[in-house]
Design a protein around this motif. Sequence first.
Motif, PDB file in Angstrom:
ATOM      1  N   MET A 145     -10.471   8.063  -1.392  1.00 18.26           N
ATOM      2  CA  MET A 145     -10.287   8.668  -2.714  1.00 18.26           C
ATOM      3  C   MET A 145      -9.017   8.204  -3.411  1.00 18.26           C
ATOM      4  O   MET A 145      -8.980   8.083  -4.631  1.00 18.26           O
ATOM      5  CB  MET A 145     -10.290  10.201  -2.590  1.00 18.26           C
ATOM      6  N   THR A 146      -7.957   7.948  -2.643  1.00 20.00           N
ATOM      7  CA  THR A 146      -6.664   7.665  -3.275  1.00 20.00           C
ATOM      8  C   THR A 146      -6.109   6.284  -2.949  1.00 20.00           C
ATOM      9  O   THR A 146      -5.103   5.885  -3.525  1.00 20.00           O
ATOM     10  CB  THR A 146      -5.615   8.727  -2.853  1.00 20.00           C
ATOM     11  N   GLY A 147      -6.765   5.567  -2.030  1.00 19.02           N
ATOM     12  CA  GLY A 147      -6.230   4.269  -1.631  1.00 19.02           C
ATOM     13  C   GLY A 147      -7.145   3.109  -1.965  1.00 19.02           C
ATOM     14  O   GLY A 147      -7.137   2.089  -1.261  1.00 19.02           O
ATOM     15  N   SER A 148      -7.927   3.248  -3.040  1.00 21.94           N
ATOM     16  CA  SER A 148      -8.889   2.204  -3.390  1.00 21.94           C
ATOM     17  C   SER A 148      -8.212   0.888  -3.776  1.00 21.94           C
ATOM     18  O   SER A 148      -8.831  -0.177  -3.693  1.00 21.94           O
ATOM     19  CB  SER A 148      -9.791   2.675  -4.535  1.00 21.94           C
ATOM     20  N   ARG A 149      -6.952   0.949  -4.216  1.00 15.81           N
ATOM     21  CA  ARG A 149      -6.250  -0.270  -4.611  1.00 15.81           C
ATOM     22  C   ARG A 149      -5.448  -0.891  -3.472  1.00 15.81           C
ATOM     23  O   ARG A 149      -4.826  -1.935  -3.642  1.00 15.81           O
ATOM     24  CB  ARG A 149      -5.308   0.040  -5.782  1.00 15.81           C
ATOM     25  N   ILE A 150      -5.460  -0.223  -2.311  1.00 14.04           N
ATOM     26  CA  ILE A 150      -4.777  -0.746  -1.141  1.00 14.04           C
ATOM     27  C   ILE A 150      -5.679  -1.798  -0.491  1.00 14.04           C
ATOM     28  O   ILE A 150      -6.899  -1.664  -0.499  1.00 14.04           O
ATOM     29  CB  ILE A 150      -4.482   0.396  -0.142  1.00 14.04           C
ATOM     30  N   PRO A 151      -5.118  -2.887   0.075  1.00 14.98           N
ATOM     31  CA  PRO A 151      -5.948  -3.904   0.734  1.00 14.98           C
ATOM     32  C   PRO A 151      -6.901  -3.315   1.764  1.00 14.98           C
ATOM     33  O   PRO A 151      -6.606  -2.294   2.400  1.00 14.98           O
ATOM     34  CB  PRO A 151      -4.905  -4.813   1.391  1.00 14.98           C
ATOM     35  N   ALA A 152      -8.052  -3.975   1.943  1.00 17.09           N
ATOM     36  CA  ALA A 152      -9.092  -3.481   2.843  1.00 17.09           C
ATOM     37  C   ALA A 152      -8.606  -3.370   4.284  1.00 17.09           C
ATOM     38  O   ALA A 152      -9.147  -2.571   5.065  1.00 17.09           O
ATOM     39  CB  ALA A 152     -10.305  -4.405   2.777  1.00 17.09           C
ATOM     40  N   SER A 153      -7.600  -4.126   4.638  1.00 11.33           N
ATOM     41  CA  SER A 153      -7.083  -4.068   6.008  1.00 11.33           C
ATOM     42  C   SER A 153      -6.511  -2.686   6.330  1.00 11.33           C
ATOM     43  O   SER A 153      -6.391  -2.328   7.512  1.00 11.33           O
ATOM     44  CB  SER A 153      -6.011  -5.130   6.225  1.00 11.33           C
ATOM     45  N   ALA A 154      -6.186  -1.889   5.301  1.00 11.39           N
ATOM     46  CA  ALA A 154      -5.667  -0.544   5.536  1.00 11.39           C
ATOM     47  C   ALA A 154      -6.726   0.333   6.189  1.00 11.39           C
ATOM     48  O   ALA A 154      -6.438   1.093   7.123  1.00 11.39           O
ATOM     49  CB  ALA A 154      -5.208   0.080   4.216  1.00 11.39           C
ATOM     50  N   ARG A 155      -7.978   0.234   5.696  1.00  8.14           N
ATOM     51  CA  ARG A 155      -9.051   1.043   6.273  1.00  8.14           C
ATOM     52  C   ARG A 155      -9.326   0.625   7.712  1.00  8.14           C
ATOM     53  O   ARG A 155      -9.555   1.469   8.587  1.00  8.14           O
ATOM     54  CB  ARG A 155     -10.331   0.925   5.448  1.00  8.14           C
ATOM     55  N   VAL A 156      -9.306  -0.689   7.963  1.00 11.00           N
ATOM     56  CA  VAL A 156      -9.554  -1.196   9.315  1.00 11.00           C
ATOM     57  C   VAL A 156      -8.492  -0.664  10.271  1.00 11.00           C
ATOM     58  O   VAL A 156      -8.803  -0.198  11.380  1.00 11.00           O
ATOM     59  CB  VAL A 156      -9.564  -2.736   9.320  1.00 11.00           C
ATOM     60  N   PHE A 157      -7.236  -0.708   9.849  1.00 13.79           N
ATOM     61  CA  PHE A 157      -6.143  -0.219  10.693  1.00 13.79           C
ATOM     62  C   PHE A 157      -6.282   1.274  10.956  1.00 13.79           C
ATOM     63  O   PHE A 157      -6.186   1.726  12.103  1.00 13.79           O
ATOM     64  CB  PHE A 157      -4.796  -0.518  10.027  1.00 13.79           C
ATOM     65  N   LEU A 158      -6.541   2.061   9.892  1.00  9.68           N
ATOM     66  CA  LEU A 158      -6.626   3.510  10.053  1.00  9.68           C
ATOM     67  C   LEU A 158      -7.829   3.903  10.893  1.00  9.68           C
ATOM     68  O   LEU A 158      -7.738   4.796  11.746  1.00  9.68           O
ATOM     69  CB  LEU A 158      -6.690   4.185   8.678  1.00  9.68           C
ATOM     70  N   LEU A 159      -8.975   3.243  10.675  1.00 15.22           N
ATOM     71  CA  LEU A 159     -10.165   3.555  11.458  1.00 15.22           C
ATOM     72  C   LEU A 159      -9.950   3.237  12.932  1.00 15.22           C
ATOM     73  O   LEU A 159     -10.250   4.065  13.812  1.00 15.22           O
ATOM     74  CB  LEU A 159     -11.370   2.770  10.928  1.00 15.22           C
ATOM     75  N   SER A 160      -9.422   2.047  13.226  1.00 13.33           N
ATOM     76  CA  SER A 160      -9.179   1.665  14.615  1.00 13.33           C
ATOM     77  C   SER A 160      -8.188   2.610  15.275  1.00 13.33           C
ATOM     78  O   SER A 160      -8.374   3.039  16.421  1.00 13.33           O
ATOM     79  CB  SER A 160      -8.660   0.228  14.686  1.00 13.33           C
ATOM     80  N   LEU A 161      -7.137   2.942  14.555  1.00 15.51           N
ATOM     81  CA  LEU A 161      -6.129   3.867  15.059  1.00 15.51           C
ATOM     82  C   LEU A 161      -6.742   5.218  15.381  1.00 15.51           C
ATOM     83  O   LEU A 161      -6.529   5.786  16.460  1.00 15.51           O
ATOM     84  CB  LEU A 161      -5.026   4.023  14.009  1.00 15.51           C
ATOM     85  N   ALA A 162      -7.538   5.767  14.438  1.00 14.28           N
ATOM     86  CA  ALA A 162      -8.116   7.094  14.615  1.00 14.28           C
ATOM     87  C   ALA A 162      -9.133   7.124  15.750  1.00 14.28           C
ATOM     88  O   ALA A 162      -9.221   8.113  16.493  1.00 14.28           O
ATOM     89  CB  ALA A 162      -8.761   7.559  13.309  1.00 14.28           C
ATOM     90  N   VAL A 163      -9.892   6.038  15.905  1.00 15.43           N
ATOM     91  CA  VAL A 163     -10.888   5.979  16.974  1.00 15.43           C
ATOM     92  C   VAL A 163     -10.204   5.991  18.342  1.00 15.43           C
ATOM     93  O   VAL A 163     -10.596   6.745  19.248  1.00 15.43           O
ATOM     94  CB  VAL A 163     -11.775   4.730  16.813  1.00 15.43           C
TER      95      VAL A 163
END
Length: 404
Positions: A145-163
């Motif tokens: 919702m709030t990080g759409s302008r952040i590079p896609a690598s942010a989601r990969v890092f957060l998802l891997s971290l959370a998993v």
Amino acid sequence: MLSRPRSELARYLRTETVGGALLLVAAAVALLWVNSPWGQSYLDLTETHLAIPPLHLDLTLADWVKDGLLAVFFFVAGLELKRELVIGELADPKRAALPIIAAAGGVVTPAIIAYAVGFGVDGMDRGWAIPVATDIAFALAVLAMTGSRIPASARVFLLSLAVVDDLMAIVLIAVLFTTGLAFTWLAAALVCCAGWWFAQRKRWTSPLIYIPLALICWYALHEAHIHPTLAGVACGLLTRVRRDDGEAEAPAARWEHRFQPVSAGLCVPLFALFAAGVPINSAMFGDLFTDRLSLAIILGLLLGKTVGIFGISWLAIRTGIAERPAHLDYRDMFALSVLGAIGFTVSLLVAELALQDYPDSAELAKAAVLVTSMAASLAGSALLLRRGRVHRARRDADALEPEQ
């Protein structure tokens, strides 16, 4: 006629923003309901017993949701973890190093802070585990919702971290909340897991094989005095993620596609509805910021998660142990570390398990988790929005550069 609306609903439920929104709505409904003039009806509903006498099961509705429906959430988490380990970000040791190290820092640091602050408080012999988990759905929803302008690598890092973070939390649940282990039932659960693995190896696809195996595994773990949601994790991790020749998709991808909407649209919101109903009065509100148990959870989540994730990530990158995600700088990673302080689902579950002998403390602990998760989501959102503007300005400058 109904297939298209159902498929559209499932598609929406697979989006992180919708799943996170449903979770928040359910939690808000629970808080408003229990603190309304009809609050007793909420408490009566959660304590309603549903028994299956032939199986010697007599659980409240809240327990059925916590022990039963939440197993579906853990099944999806197990599928995601297996995919990441085999063909995803965690399959490459170099790319896996940072999220694994960050997750370790995000588990150990909150635990140390919580134990130090709450040392000697009733229930803290296991309550230190409350702030160790990051809520995947909630954190990714805020990022979407709030990080759409952040590079896609942010989601990969957060998802891997959370998993990885949730895997560590699952191990803690298995270790801390297993009492009076019944080895015969544990053996039965292991036989079910072996059957699941064998069926996957033989490429069998019939639900008539997997549904009974999953249900018997759940029941066996329950009777073995191990938290039965671990059956979901085990089945997820034993599911095949590589596609064979001639297959449209691997079983893990197919089942994640089917069960993720059920998890996000039903299981997690219902858990939030039954777990987040904390009666809040002036005394409890005061205790949130004075009681050592509450402070241990708040500081463990907000301070421990942020410092643990960001601090050890910075150290690993600076020493060359791990590589920084592409196009992310340290300020981006700090914003993502703040999102790691969103505990919610697993933290609420651990609070109920760790403090089941101290009902008042359990309610205070859940209130602390809710308040801290909201604070982390707001702070993380503000940081992500600011970082998004920075990244947009950089992209605009890069686009204009050839014209100069």
